[in-house]
Design a protein around this motif. Structure first.
Motif, PDB file in Angstrom:
ATOM      1  N   LYS A  15       0.840  -1.201   0.000  1.00  0.00           N
ATOM      2  CA  LYS A  15       0.000   0.000   0.000  1.00  0.00           C
ATOM      3  C   LYS A  15       0.876   1.252   0.000  1.00  0.00           C
ATOM      4  O   LYS A  15       0.603   2.228  -0.710  1.00  0.00           O
ATOM      5  N   THR A  16       1.942   1.227   0.774  1.00  0.00           N
ATOM      6  CA  THR A  16       2.863   2.364   0.854  1.00  0.00           C
ATOM      7  C   THR A  16       3.580   2.570  -0.482  1.00  0.00           C
ATOM      8  O   THR A  16       3.751   3.707  -0.933  1.00  0.00           O
ATOM      9  N   ARG A  73       2.437   1.829  -3.445  1.00  0.00           N
ATOM     10  CA  ARG A  73       1.453   2.458  -4.339  1.00  0.00           C
ATOM     11  C   ARG A  73       1.369   3.957  -4.073  1.00  0.00           C
ATOM     12  O   ARG A  73       1.385   4.769  -4.998  1.00  0.00           O
ATOM     13  N   LYS A  74       1.259   4.311  -2.802  1.00  0.00           N
ATOM     14  CA  LYS A  74       1.136   5.720  -2.416  1.00  0.00           C
ATOM     15  C   LYS A  74       2.367   6.515  -2.858  1.00  0.00           C
ATOM     16  O   LYS A  74       2.243   7.616  -3.411  1.00  0.00           O
ATOM     17  N   LYS A  91       2.438   7.092  -6.637  1.00  0.00           N
ATOM     18  CA  LYS A  91       1.445   8.097  -7.031  1.00  0.00           C
ATOM     19  C   LYS A  91       1.866   9.499  -6.612  1.00  0.00           C
ATOM     20  O   LYS A  91       1.525  10.472  -7.265  1.00  0.00           O
ATOM     21  N   THR A  92       2.612   9.602  -5.522  1.00  0.00           N
ATOM     22  CA  THR A  92       2.945  10.905  -4.953  1.00  0.00           C
ATOM     23  C   THR A  92       4.226  11.505  -5.528  1.00  0.00           C
ATOM     24  O   THR A  92       4.298  12.712  -5.744  1.00  0.00           O
TER      25      THR A  92
END
Length: 157
Positions: free
Chosen positions: A9-10, A12-13, A16-17
């Protein structure tokens, strides 16, 4: 197993960031987030997430998640549709008129609509070579043009 899901999840974040160009850079971000991960583990995670690399449009490549590449290609297509069809942009108050090549008004209006610009209340395509754009209350034609230039740096208005 829970740490792995949290790590995925991290990742992915982070993708994206940030503009991440290498596994080394991604390992650095993960470390700052509190994850101690080997390069081999990160490689497996990226494969599991189906992370790819796409051109950043300049001279490098950045990580992208599935779906991001299609979205970028779609945005580029919208920009190209607009640039291919428009001739000039003029405005008065909160009204904008885009002159287009003959037969391109629908495509240019559709491109503007697809950009989802907050400033635009709506567009009306003329019969052949003109698009009328109504801007939201308090938004000037100059504001619209500034925003459009952010989306389309190639715009020469």
């Amino acid at each position: 197993m829970k740490e792995r899901l949290t790590r995925l999840k991290t990742i992915r974040k982070l993708i994206k960031t940030y503009r991440i160009e290498s596994q080394e850079a991604l390992l650095g971000y993960l470390s700052r987030e509190g994850f101690a991960v080997t390069q081999a583990t990160l490689s497996r995670d990226l494969k599991l997430l189906k992370v790819g690399k796409i051109s950043d449009g300049h001279n490098g490549y950045v990580y992208t998640l599935p779906g991001d590449e299609e979205r970028q290609e779609s945005e580029q297509s919208v920009v190209q549709d607009f640039l291919r069809g428009y001739i000039s942009i003029e405005y008065s108050g909160n009204m904008v008129v885009v002159k287009t090549y003959s037969g391109h008004s629908d495509v240019v209006a559709g491109a503007i609509d697809s950009m989802n610009l907050e400033e635009v209340l709506g567009t009306i395509s003329g019969r052949d070579n003109c698009v009328f754009i109504c801007l939201r209350q308090g938004v000037s034609g100059e504001d619209f043009l500034d925003t459009l230039k952010l989306k389309i740096p190639e715009l020469d208005e």
